[in-house]
Design a protein around this motif. Structure first.
Motif, PDB file in Angstrom:
ATOM      1  N   SER A 170      -1.836  14.728  59.043  1.00  0.00           N
ATOM      2  CA  SER A 170      -0.897  14.754  57.920  1.00  0.00           C
ATOM      3  C   SER A 170      -1.583  15.307  56.682  1.00  0.00           C
ATOM      4  O   SER A 170      -2.811  15.319  56.583  1.00  0.00           O
ATOM      5  CB  SER A 170      -0.379  13.343  57.625  1.00  0.00           C
ATOM      6  N   VAL A 171      -0.765  15.747  55.713  1.00  0.00           N
ATOM      7  CA  VAL A 171      -1.338  16.302  54.484  1.00  0.00           C
ATOM      8  C   VAL A 171      -2.127  15.235  53.726  1.00  0.00           C
ATOM      9  O   VAL A 171      -3.152  15.527  53.096  1.00  0.00           O
ATOM     10  CB  VAL A 171      -0.245  16.942  53.595  1.00  0.00           C
ATOM     11  N   ILE A 172      -1.688  13.984  53.795  1.00  0.00           N
ATOM     12  CA  ILE A 172      -2.431  12.900  53.135  1.00  0.00           C
ATOM     13  C   ILE A 172      -3.812  12.763  53.749  1.00  0.00           C
ATOM     14  O   ILE A 172      -4.829  12.626  53.045  1.00  0.00           O
ATOM     15  CB  ILE A 172      -1.674  11.555  53.247  1.00  0.00           C
ATOM     16  N   ASP A 173      -3.878  12.801  55.077  1.00  0.00           N
ATOM     17  CA  ASP A 173      -5.172  12.686  55.756  1.00  0.00           C
ATOM     18  C   ASP A 173      -6.075  13.873  55.404  1.00  0.00           C
ATOM     19  O   ASP A 173      -7.280  13.724  55.223  1.00  0.00           O
ATOM     20  CB  ASP A 173      -4.976  12.596  57.272  1.00  0.00           C
ATOM     21  N   THR A 174      -5.470  15.066  55.309  1.00  0.00           N
ATOM     22  CA  THR A 174      -6.245  16.249  54.919  1.00  0.00           C
ATOM     23  C   THR A 174      -6.813  16.085  53.517  1.00  0.00           C
ATOM     24  O   THR A 174      -8.003  16.357  53.270  1.00  0.00           O
ATOM     25  CB  THR A 174      -5.353  17.510  54.968  1.00  0.00           C
ATOM     26  N   LEU A 175      -5.976  15.637  52.587  1.00  0.00           N
ATOM     27  CA  LEU A 175      -6.404  15.468  51.200  1.00  0.00           C
ATOM     28  C   LEU A 175      -7.471  14.382  51.077  1.00  0.00           C
ATOM     29  O   LEU A 175      -8.431  14.523  50.307  1.00  0.00           O
ATOM     30  CB  LEU A 175      -5.207  15.141  50.312  1.00  0.00           C
ATOM     31  N   LEU A 176      -7.316  13.311  51.845  1.00  0.00           N
ATOM     32  CA  LEU A 176      -8.319  12.233  51.822  1.00  0.00           C
ATOM     33  C   LEU A 176      -9.637  12.707  52.431  1.00  0.00           C
ATOM     34  O   LEU A 176     -10.717  12.439  51.906  1.00  0.00           O
ATOM     35  CB  LEU A 176      -7.792  11.004  52.565  1.00  0.00           C
ATOM     36  N   GLU A 177      -9.548  13.422  53.547  1.00  0.00           N
ATOM     37  CA  GLU A 177     -10.758  13.905  54.217  1.00  0.00           C
ATOM     38  C   GLU A 177     -11.546  14.850  53.307  1.00  0.00           C
ATOM     39  O   GLU A 177     -12.778  14.826  53.275  1.00  0.00           O
ATOM     40  CB  GLU A 177     -10.393  14.619  55.518  1.00  0.00           C
ATOM     41  N   ARG A 178     -10.846  15.675  52.551  1.00  0.00           N
ATOM     42  CA  ARG A 178     -11.515  16.639  51.689  1.00  0.00           C
ATOM     43  C   ARG A 178     -11.937  16.029  50.352  1.00  0.00           C
ATOM     44  O   ARG A 178     -12.618  16.682  49.553  1.00  0.00           O
ATOM     45  CB  ARG A 178     -10.620  17.865  51.456  1.00  0.00           C
ATOM     46  N   GLY A 179     -11.519  14.803  50.074  1.00  0.00           N
ATOM     47  CA  GLY A 179     -11.991  14.107  48.885  1.00  0.00           C
ATOM     48  C   GLY A 179     -11.140  14.270  47.650  1.00  0.00           C
ATOM     49  O   GLY A 179     -11.593  13.995  46.538  1.00  0.00           O
ATOM     50  N   TYR A 180      -9.890  14.699  47.818  1.00  0.00           N
ATOM     51  CA  TYR A 180      -9.045  14.931  46.648  1.00  0.00           C
ATOM     52  C   TYR A 180      -8.518  13.636  46.037  1.00  0.00           C
ATOM     53  O   TYR A 180      -8.563  13.458  44.824  1.00  0.00           O
ATOM     54  CB  TYR A 180      -7.847  15.815  47.013  1.00  0.00           C
ATOM     55  N   ILE A 181      -7.947  12.771  46.844  1.00  0.00           N
ATOM     56  CA  ILE A 181      -7.143  11.669  46.310  1.00  0.00           C
ATOM     57  C   ILE A 181      -8.028  10.529  45.809  1.00  0.00           C
ATOM     58  O   ILE A 181      -8.896  10.030  46.520  1.00  0.00           O
ATOM     59  CB  ILE A 181      -6.155  11.136  47.367  1.00  0.00           C
ATOM     60  N   LYS A 182      -7.753  10.130  44.575  1.00  0.00           N
ATOM     61  CA  LYS A 182      -8.480   9.015  43.960  1.00  0.00           C
ATOM     62  C   LYS A 182      -7.631   7.735  43.981  1.00  0.00           C
ATOM     63  O   LYS A 182      -8.090   6.682  44.352  1.00  0.00           O
ATOM     64  CB  LYS A 182      -8.838   9.387  42.521  1.00  0.00           C
ATOM     65  N   GLN A 183      -6.358   7.843  43.530  1.00  0.00           N
ATOM     66  CA  GLN A 183      -5.486   6.668  43.465  1.00  0.00           C
ATOM     67  C   GLN A 183      -4.056   7.040  43.855  1.00  0.00           C
ATOM     68  O   GLN A 183      -3.613   8.165  43.651  1.00  0.00           O
ATOM     69  CB  GLN A 183      -5.445   6.096  42.035  1.00  0.00           C
ATOM     70  N   PHE A 184      -3.340   6.046  44.428  1.00  0.00           N
ATOM     71  CA  PHE A 184      -1.905   6.147  44.706  1.00  0.00           C
ATOM     72  C   PHE A 184      -1.180   5.092  43.870  1.00  0.00           C
ATOM     73  O   PHE A 184      -1.733   4.035  43.607  1.00  0.00           O
ATOM     74  CB  PHE A 184      -1.577   5.787  46.165  1.00  0.00           C
ATOM     75  N   THR A 185       0.086   5.364  43.536  1.00  0.00           N
ATOM     76  CA  THR A 185       0.907   4.260  43.012  1.00  0.00           C
ATOM     77  C   THR A 185       1.484   3.444  44.171  1.00  0.00           C
ATOM     78  O   THR A 185       1.602   2.224  44.072  1.00  0.00           O
ATOM     79  CB  THR A 185       2.064   4.789  42.136  1.00  0.00           C
ATOM     80  N   HIS A 186       1.852   4.111  45.263  1.00  0.00           N
ATOM     81  CA  HIS A 186       2.471   3.431  46.406  1.00  0.00           C
ATOM     82  C   HIS A 186       1.984   4.134  47.674  1.00  0.00           C
ATOM     83  O   HIS A 186       2.668   5.032  48.186  1.00  0.00           O
ATOM     84  CB  HIS A 186       4.000   3.505  46.337  1.00  0.00           C
ATOM     85  N   GLU A 187       0.835   3.750  48.196  1.00  0.00           N
ATOM     86  CA  GLU A 187       0.209   4.522  49.268  1.00  0.00           C
ATOM     87  C   GLU A 187       1.054   4.580  50.538  1.00  0.00           C
ATOM     88  O   GLU A 187       1.301   5.660  51.076  1.00  0.00           O
ATOM     89  CB  GLU A 187      -1.177   3.973  49.605  1.00  0.00           C
ATOM     90  N   GLN A 188       1.513   3.435  51.046  1.00  0.00           N
ATOM     91  CA  GLN A 188       2.235   3.435  52.313  1.00  0.00           C
ATOM     92  C   GLN A 188       3.552   4.192  52.205  1.00  0.00           C
ATOM     93  O   GLN A 188       3.902   4.992  53.083  1.00  0.00           O
ATOM     94  CB  GLN A 188       2.485   1.993  52.787  1.00  0.00           C
ATOM     95  N   GLU A 189       4.293   3.970  51.093  1.00  0.00           N
ATOM     96  CA  GLU A 189       5.557   4.684  50.900  1.00  0.00           C
ATOM     97  C   GLU A 189       5.315   6.192  50.788  1.00  0.00           C
ATOM     98  O   GLU A 189       6.104   6.995  51.297  1.00  0.00           O
ATOM     99  CB  GLU A 189       6.239   4.185  49.626  1.00  0.00           C
ATOM    100  N   THR A 190       4.226   6.565  50.132  1.00  0.00           N
ATOM    101  CA  THR A 190       3.899   7.991  49.976  1.00  0.00           C
ATOM    102  C   THR A 190       3.606   8.624  51.327  1.00  0.00           C
ATOM    103  O   THR A 190       4.072   9.732  51.632  1.00  0.00           O
ATOM    104  CB  THR A 190       2.687   8.163  49.033  1.00  0.00           C
TER     105      THR A 190
END
Length: 405
Positions: free
Chosen positions: A2-22
């Motif tokens: 998923s795009v979330i997994d890609t962004l996390l793997e590459r180190g982009y995402i720092k914080q979510f407001t609602h991680e599971q819903e996102t």
């Protein structure tokens, strides 16, 4: 993946407001999201580049970006990360900056066929009725909560104007307008914008009774936690007139060993297996990874042809080659001959100012034709020009050809 997994793997995402819903939303729908850019200069810099890469990964996954240019909010200035009030810009300056930034963005994001939008918040902010705005929007903001935000707390000691206090309301209102006009449901931005982003999410959820989300991106810092992108001449700009492709290439060619893998992950589209392989190289071998980093980032920002030229110029200077065609070149007139080195390097913008040039000369950071300059008033004469040029080195890695018109 998923795009979330890609962004996390590459180190982009720092914080979510609602991680599971996102996660659930991005897996099942193609959404519209936005990132804001304040036009405080007529060029984006490398700090903005990471945000555009964030946007590009989302677009590649099928989601539609909105690049929001803050022509309205720039009239106030964002207090986030600032200890003093920002310099006020005129409407003319802001409009010039907006037009320049639009052109740069088109290198990274595909705007054809409504795949992405560029909008300017001046279109709705500059004609607001203040009383209506405060009644409709201000009622949803708690002053007590606003004062706990980091962007305001650090300004309380030096003084926070009411002008700047409005910035959070305006950024929240931007999200609301984009939600109403374009069904934009998510804001992305740097982690220093967290408080402002939460404000927009909360405003939509309270006023529209609809879901809204935010994700923040890690800031581009080195292994010591210091912001990257600063050079001897100031910011590392994406505009080739402000930072030449050669200087841009050299910056990434010379990053710290510990920062190579992070920069490859965040600032290139290389597969992560290759990123990890290059990041694991040690000692002299890590230089090959730095060359790849420098080439890939310069190619994205300035195009493949300019990246090749910068690479060739670097190899000519540091690899014993003789092709200096692509080394940054400045010119002086014959009338300038006889003036001191300091005068010449400041006049040609090899250094940003005379004081900076004087400091570099005192520290042994300026060389002419391979010889360190100790006297700022050393006259530049015609004998110094061999094959029509004089070579000036600033610092350890920055070379310039000086030619006579």
């Amino acid at each position: 993946m998923s795009v979330i997994d890609t962004l996390l793997e590459r180190g982009y995402i720092k914080q979510f407001t609602h991680e599971q819903e996102t996660r659930e939303l991005l897996d099942k729908e193609k959404i519209t999201f936005y990132i804001g850019f304040d036009p405080t200069a007529d060029s984006l810099h490398v700090g903005h580049f990471i945000a555009m890469m964030f946007m590009a990964h989302m677009q590649k996954a099928g989601h539609r970006p909105i690049a929001l240019i803050g022509g309205g909010t720039a009239m106030i200035g964002d207090p986030s990360g600032k200890t003093d009030m920002r310099k006020m810009l005129t409407a003319e300056q802001i409009q010039h900056n907006v037009e320049s930034i639009k052109k740069q963005m088109e290198r990274f994001i595909d705007f054809e066929d409504d795949k992405a939008l560029i909008v300017n918040n001046a279109d709705w902010l500059l004609n607001l009725n203040y009383v209506e705005f405060i009644r409709d929007i201000g009622v949803h903001f708690s002053v007590n909560r606003m004062l706990t935000a980091e962007c305001f707390k650090q300004r309380m000691e030096t003084g926070l104007t009411f002008l700047e206090f409005n910035y959070m309301l305006m950024q929240g209102y931007d999200f609301l307008v984009l939600n109403q006009k374009y069904n934009c449901v998510m804001e992305l931005g740097g982690d220093d914008q967290w408080s402002n982003m939460i404000a927009g999410v909360d405003l939509i959820r309270k006023k529209e009774r609809k879901p809204a989300f935010a994700m923040t991106c890690t800031l581009l810092t080195n292994s010591e936690g210091k912001k990257m992108g600063k050079t001897e001449n100031g910011a590392l700009w994406l505009d080739p007139a402000k930072t030449s492709p050669y200087e841009f290439y050299q910056y990434w060619r010379n990053v710290g060993d510990a920062d190579v893998e992070k920069c490859l992950a965040l600032l290139t589209f290389l597969p992560m297996d290759e990123v990890r392989r290059l990041g694991a190289l040690k000692d002299k071998e890590i230089n090959e990874a730095k060359k790849i980093l420098a080439f890939e980032v310069t190619k994205l920002v300035h195009g493949e042809e300019e990246a090749k030229k910068a690479k060739e110029a670097s190899e000519a200077l540091f690899g014993g080659g003789i092709n200096l065609d692509n080394v940054p070149t400045v010119t002086i007139s014959k009338d300038d001959l006889g003036q001191g080195v300091l005068e010449i390097i400041s006049k040609t913008k090899i250094v940003p100012s005379k004081s900076e040039g004087r400091r570099l000369i005192q520290q042994g950071g300026i060389s002419v034709n391979g010889e360190k300059v100790s006297d700022p008033f050393l006259p530049v004469i015609e004998d110094m020009f061999e094959d029509g040029h004089m070579m000036v080195k600033r610092g350890k890695k920055n070379f310039y050809k000086v030619e006579i018109e």
